[in-house]
Scaffold this motif. Structure first.
Motif, PDB file in Angstrom:
ATOM      1  N   GLU A 352       0.897  -0.981   0.022  1.00 24.83           N
ATOM      2  CA  GLU A 352       0.034  -0.013   0.033  1.00 24.83           C
ATOM      3  C   GLU A 352       0.963   1.318   0.229  1.00 24.83           C
ATOM      4  N   THR A 353       1.981   1.200   0.643  1.00 23.36           N
ATOM      5  CA  THR A 353       2.953   2.386   0.645  1.00 23.36           C
ATOM      6  C   THR A 353       3.551   2.501  -0.900  1.00 23.36           C
ATOM      7  N   LYS A 354       3.668   1.620  -1.535  1.00 22.31           N
ATOM      8  CA  LYS A 354       4.432   1.405  -2.761  1.00 22.31           C
ATOM      9  C   LYS A 354       3.146   1.954  -3.712  1.00 22.31           C
ATOM     10  N   ASP A 355       1.905   1.623  -3.371  1.00 18.56           N
ATOM     11  CA  ASP A 355       0.865   2.132  -4.217  1.00 18.56           C
ATOM     12  C   ASP A 355       0.443   3.543  -4.121  1.00 18.56           C
ATOM     13  N   LEU A 356       1.038   4.373  -2.910  1.00 15.94           N
ATOM     14  CA  LEU A 356       0.764   5.511  -2.555  1.00 15.94           C
ATOM     15  C   LEU A 356       1.902   6.449  -3.648  1.00 15.94           C
ATOM     16  N   TRP A 357       3.027   5.771  -3.423  1.00 12.10           N
ATOM     17  CA  TRP A 357       4.383   6.277  -4.044  1.00 12.10           C
ATOM     18  C   TRP A 357       3.981   6.347  -5.509  1.00 12.10           C
ATOM     19  N   VAL A 358       3.410   5.329  -6.279  1.00 15.38           N
ATOM     20  CA  VAL A 358       3.187   5.501  -7.394  1.00 15.38           C
ATOM     21  C   VAL A 358       2.192   6.491  -7.985  1.00 15.38           C
ATOM     22  N   GLN A 359       1.028   6.877  -7.195  1.00 16.64           N
ATOM     23  CA  GLN A 359       0.133   7.835  -7.343  1.00 16.64           C
ATOM     24  C   GLN A 359       0.786   9.274  -7.327  1.00 16.64           C
ATOM     25  N   ALA A 360       1.903   9.244  -6.376  1.00 18.07           N
ATOM     26  CA  ALA A 360       2.534  10.691  -6.219  1.00 18.07           C
ATOM     27  C   ALA A 360       3.642  10.795  -7.303  1.00 18.07           C
ATOM     28  N   ASP A 361       4.478   9.828  -7.688  1.00 13.19           N
ATOM     29  CA  ASP A 361       5.336  10.046  -8.782  1.00 13.19           C
ATOM     30  C   ASP A 361       4.606   9.938 -10.023  1.00 13.19           C
ATOM     31  N   ILE A 362       4.059  11.041 -10.467  1.00 11.21           N
ATOM     32  CA  ILE A 362       3.360  11.085 -11.630  1.00 11.21           C
ATOM     33  C   ILE A 362       3.985  10.750 -12.842  1.00 11.21           C
ATOM     34  N   ASP A 363       5.171  11.188 -13.051  1.00 13.06           N
ATOM     35  CA  ASP A 363       5.737  11.063 -14.143  1.00 13.06           C
ATOM     36  C   ASP A 363       6.674   9.659 -14.232  1.00 13.06           C
ATOM     37  N   GLY A 364       6.939   8.935 -13.173  1.00 11.44           N
ATOM     38  CA  GLY A 364       7.470   7.645 -13.112  1.00 11.44           C
ATOM     39  C   GLY A 364       8.789   7.718 -13.092  1.00 11.44           C
ATOM     40  N   ASN A 365       9.425   8.961 -12.804  1.00  6.54           N
ATOM     41  CA  ASN A 365      10.948   8.995 -12.863  1.00  6.54           C
ATOM     42  C   ASN A 365      11.543   8.583 -11.764  1.00  6.54           C
ATOM     43  N   GLY A 366      10.919   8.201 -10.681  1.00  5.17           N
ATOM     44  CA  GLY A 366      11.509   7.747  -9.351  1.00  5.17           C
ATOM     45  C   GLY A 366      11.629   8.532  -8.164  1.00  5.17           C
ATOM     46  N   VAL A 367      11.139   9.836  -8.405  1.00  6.78           N
ATOM     47  CA  VAL A 367      11.190  11.004  -7.493  1.00  6.78           C
ATOM     48  C   VAL A 367       9.981  12.025  -7.559  1.00  6.78           C
ATOM     49  N   VAL A 368       9.636  12.562  -6.645  1.00  9.62           N
ATOM     50  CA  VAL A 368       8.565  13.322  -6.433  1.00  9.62           C
ATOM     51  C   VAL A 368       8.887  14.771  -6.395  1.00  9.62           C
ATOM     52  N   ASP A 369       8.826  15.629  -7.391  1.00 10.13           N
ATOM     53  CA  ASP A 369       9.190  17.024  -7.432  1.00 10.13           C
ATOM     54  C   ASP A 369       8.209  17.863  -6.736  1.00 10.13           C
ATOM     55  N   TYR A 370       8.635  19.226  -6.580  1.00 10.08           N
ATOM     56  CA  TYR A 370       7.619  20.055  -5.839  1.00 10.08           C
ATOM     57  C   TYR A 370       6.398  20.207  -6.842  1.00 10.08           C
ATOM     58  N   LYS A 371       6.439  20.147  -8.104  1.00 10.28           N
ATOM     59  CA  LYS A 371       5.061  20.364  -8.682  1.00 10.28           C
ATOM     60  C   LYS A 371       4.246  19.337  -8.647  1.00 10.28           C
ATOM     61  N   GLU A 372       5.010  17.747  -8.534  1.00  6.65           N
ATOM     62  CA  GLU A 372       4.356  17.064  -8.558  1.00  6.65           C
ATOM     63  C   GLU A 372       3.561  16.736  -6.960  1.00  6.65           C
ATOM     64  N   PHE A 373       4.236  17.325  -5.929  1.00  4.22           N
ATOM     65  CA  PHE A 373       3.577  17.499  -4.745  1.00  4.22           C
ATOM     66  C   PHE A 373       2.471  18.430  -4.519  1.00  4.22           C
ATOM     67  N   GLN A 374       2.680  19.295  -5.412  1.00  4.48           N
ATOM     68  CA  GLN A 374       1.506  20.683  -5.184  1.00  4.48           C
ATOM     69  C   GLN A 374       0.207  19.610  -5.898  1.00  4.48           C
ATOM     70  N   ARG A 375       0.560  18.808  -6.795  1.00  6.92           N
ATOM     71  CA  ARG A 375      -0.830  18.132  -7.160  1.00  6.92           C
ATOM     72  C   ARG A 375      -1.499  17.612  -6.168  1.00  6.92           C
ATOM     73  N   ILE A 376      -0.719  16.875  -5.513  1.00 10.18           N
ATOM     74  CA  ILE A 376      -1.224  15.806  -4.308  1.00 10.18           C
ATOM     75  C   ILE A 376      -1.786  16.912  -3.083  1.00 10.18           C
ATOM     76  N   TRP A 377      -0.961  17.781  -2.751  1.00  6.31           N
ATOM     77  CA  TRP A 377      -1.400  18.680  -1.635  1.00  6.31           C
ATOM     78  C   TRP A 377      -2.802  19.693  -2.057  1.00  6.31           C
ATOM     79  N   LYS A 378      -2.927  20.039  -3.242  1.00  6.96           N
ATOM     80  CA  LYS A 378      -3.919  20.751  -3.967  1.00  6.96           C
ATOM     81  C   LYS A 378      -5.291  19.921  -4.196  1.00  6.96           C
ATOM     82  N   THR A 379      -5.258  18.632  -4.432  1.00  3.93           N
ATOM     83  CA  THR A 379      -6.390  17.986  -4.920  1.00  3.93           C
ATOM     84  C   THR A 379      -7.254  18.001  -4.015  1.00  3.93           C
ATOM     85  N   THR A 380      -8.552  18.440  -4.496  1.00  2.00           N
ATOM     86  CA  THR A 380      -9.695  18.254  -3.596  1.00  2.00           C
ATOM     87  C   THR A 380     -10.535  16.866  -4.005  1.00  2.00           C
ATOM     88  N   TRP A 381     -10.166  15.755  -3.417  1.00  2.00           N
ATOM     89  CA  TRP A 381     -10.250  14.399  -3.859  1.00  2.00           C
ATOM     90  C   TRP A 381     -11.636  14.073  -3.629  1.00  2.00           C
TER      91      TRP A 381
END
Length: 537
Positions: A352-381
């Motif tokens: 489940e932790t890996k699944d969370l990471w997959v959702q966070a790492d949008i471009d699949g490059n192995g890291v989450v940059d600030y822009k990707e983090f903003q998408r998670i932070w600002k999402t009204t899910w």
């Protein structure tokens, strides 16, 4: 629904049905009847329970049955049913059976003594299948899944071989004793929806209405409510009364053992024309939502939260190891100690932790940059799309979509009537919960487009806009929206109104997978969508 006159109790139900004689209705009642083993008879002696006095529990449950049989709902879902007492079980089964109901009971695991009872009336339904669902987690919670088909007097709504089927779920979620159980409760709902989804796939069911009934032990402000909303479910009572999320204070359904009054009893409805996110995506967003909520309570800004997650990493990005370390630290932090995301028996599993990471790492490059983090932070899910309009933006008319049967909410009533005004009556003794009954009317509607599931192995890449193809099984269509699922299974919903879409069935999936993995995706010149077992023509 504007101008609807509020009516009380059984009169409301009978009036709603009488008002729609030309349009047959069914009714559904959910009621936590308070098991005698939990009902305290003395404030001085907390161990003195109603179960110790037959006269009390027998009389109260006879009155409960009198009300249920007087109301005569098509569907009855009970929680805290005292399955451990044979006399009480026989009383319910005999009186309900004599009144024409088919009954299903399920005890909580580990001999807790209580459980669930679901009854459907033979005048309205033919039972297709029944399943038990055991959570096997903290709290020994369970759920029931009932697959039924509507029968007369609904045959007049039929059109050819169009069957009117429903999936009914009855459950009782864990009480939130503290914040550490928030994730457990979310898990329980996730398991229910996983089970429903698996059942639909196993029996190759087309989209049909799903009704979730029960004591959810959580209000409209909670994560469970938001999670169900993200999956397309609506609260039937709020729909009938045109209440929004801001109207949570207007009704209550329970006075708990702490003396607090709250609205926790729901009859959720999911119609076949509702847009649904992928279940795993909604789950990940829900967990991120919990984490984000607690970080905000700790007065962390977006920048602070990003710094916390990237831990000791010098770069302006979050690594997977840093992400896991931050989750573990968060679980140990005194500010959010009770979340217990990881490193705890009720916390997230490694997968489940890996699944969370997959959702966070949008471009699949192995890291989450600030822009990707903003998408998670600002999402009204919890935001949810409306039903399909009569016509899509590109002129795709409903009548060309596959038809099915759904439900409109005609009325919904809580008893006793005081709870509809946010008050709990002191003279109410049937239970510590109110009884909720909803009137549904079957209506014809188009199915939503099939939800694409990562479990089916679908893979989508959108690159360029070439419309050429040498495979005669491919069909070029246009939609006003597509669901994109990248190689790392991250999910996106994007407007894509001009490029042709190539729809493929399971037969072509292996070929497509090979093509995508053999080539650099950035150089592909067409759009692929693999739709699991479904062939669209």
């Amino acid at each position: 629904m504007k101008g609807r006159i509020s009516r009380i109790g059984s009169y409301a139900i009978s009036s709603s049905i009488r008002d729609h004689q030309q349009q047959p209705c069914i009714t559904c009642t959910t009621f936590n009847i308070l098991a005698p083993i939990y009902k305290r008879l003395s404030n001085e002696d907390q161990n003195f329970r109603e179960s110790d006095c037959r006269t009390y529990w027998f009389g109260r449950n006879q009155r409960i049955l009198d009300w249920l049989l007087y109301e005569r709902s098509s569907i009855i879902c009970l929680q805290e049913f005292w399955v451990g007492n044979e006399e009480l079980v026989d009383m319910y089964e005999k009186r309900l059976s004599d009144a024409g109901y088919v009954n299903f009971k399920l005890a909580r695991t580990n001999n807790r003594g209580d459980g669930l009872l679901t009854a459907v009336h033979k005048d309205y339904f033919r039972v297709v299948n029944y399943r038990d669902l055991l959570f096997n987690d903290f709290g020994d919670r369970v759920a029931q899944l009932l697959h039924v088909e509507l029968i007369d007097p609904f045959s007049q709504c039929r059109n050819g071989d169009l069957r009117q089927e429903i999936l009914i779920v009855n459950t009782h979620l864990l009480f939130p004793h503290d914040s550490s159980l928030s994730l457990v409760r979310l898990h329980q709902v996730y398991k229910i929806l996983q089970h429903v989804e698996s059942y639909q796939k196993e029996h190759n069911l087309k989209p049909i209405p799903i009704i979730l009934c029960g004591d959810w032990n959580g209000s409209k402000r909670g994560h469970v409510y938001k999670f169900l909303r993200s999956q397309g479910f609506v609260s039937s009572y709020d729909t009938a009364h045109q209440y929004t999320d801001a109207d949570a204070h207007k009704w209550v359904s329970h006075r708990n053992h702490r003396g607090n009054i709250c609205g926790v009893d729901f009859i959720w409805l999911l119609n076949p024309n509702k847009y649904r996110k992928l279940l795993k995506a909604s789950w990940s967003e829900a967990v991120f939502g919990m984490f984000k909520c607690l970080l905000r309570r700790a007065s962390l800004t977006e920048t602070d939260a990003f710094a916390f997650l990237k831990a000791d990493n010098d770069g302006n990005y979050i690594t997977y190891s840093g992400f896991c370390e931050a989750l573990e630290q968060a679980s140990q932090c005194c500010v959010i100690l009770q979340l217990n995301l990881t490193g705890h028996k009720h916390g997230l599993a490694d997968e489940e932790t890996k699944d969370l990471w997959v959702q966070a790492d949008i471009d699949g490059n192995g890291v989450v940059d600030y822009k990707e983090f903003q998408r998670i932070w600002k999402t009204t899910w919890s935001d949810q799309r409306n039903d399909l309009n009569d016509e899509d933006e590109d002129g795709f008319v409903k009548s060309s979509l596959e038809q099915t049967i759904g439900f409109s909410v005609k009325n919904a009533v809580l008893f006793p009537p005081e709870v509809e005004k946010g008050r709990w009556p002191e003279n109410y003794s049937l239970s510590d919960h109110a009884r909720l009954t909803v009137v549904f009317s079957p209506i014809r509607m188009p199915c939503s487009r099939k939800n694409i599931s990562t479990e089916e192995g679908c893979m989508v890449h959108a690159m360029g806009c070439s419309n050429s193809s040498s495979d005669s099984s491919w069909e070029s269509l246009r939609f006003h929206e597509i669901v994109l699922c990248s190689m790392n299974h991250a999910v996106y919903v994007l407007p894509y109104r001009t490029a042709p879409i190539l729809l493929l069935g399971r037969v072509a999936q292996r070929t497509i997978f090979k093509m995508i993995t053999d080539f650099n995706p950035c150089k592909l010149h067409f759009l692929f969508i693999a739709l699991g077992a479904s062939e669209r023509r």
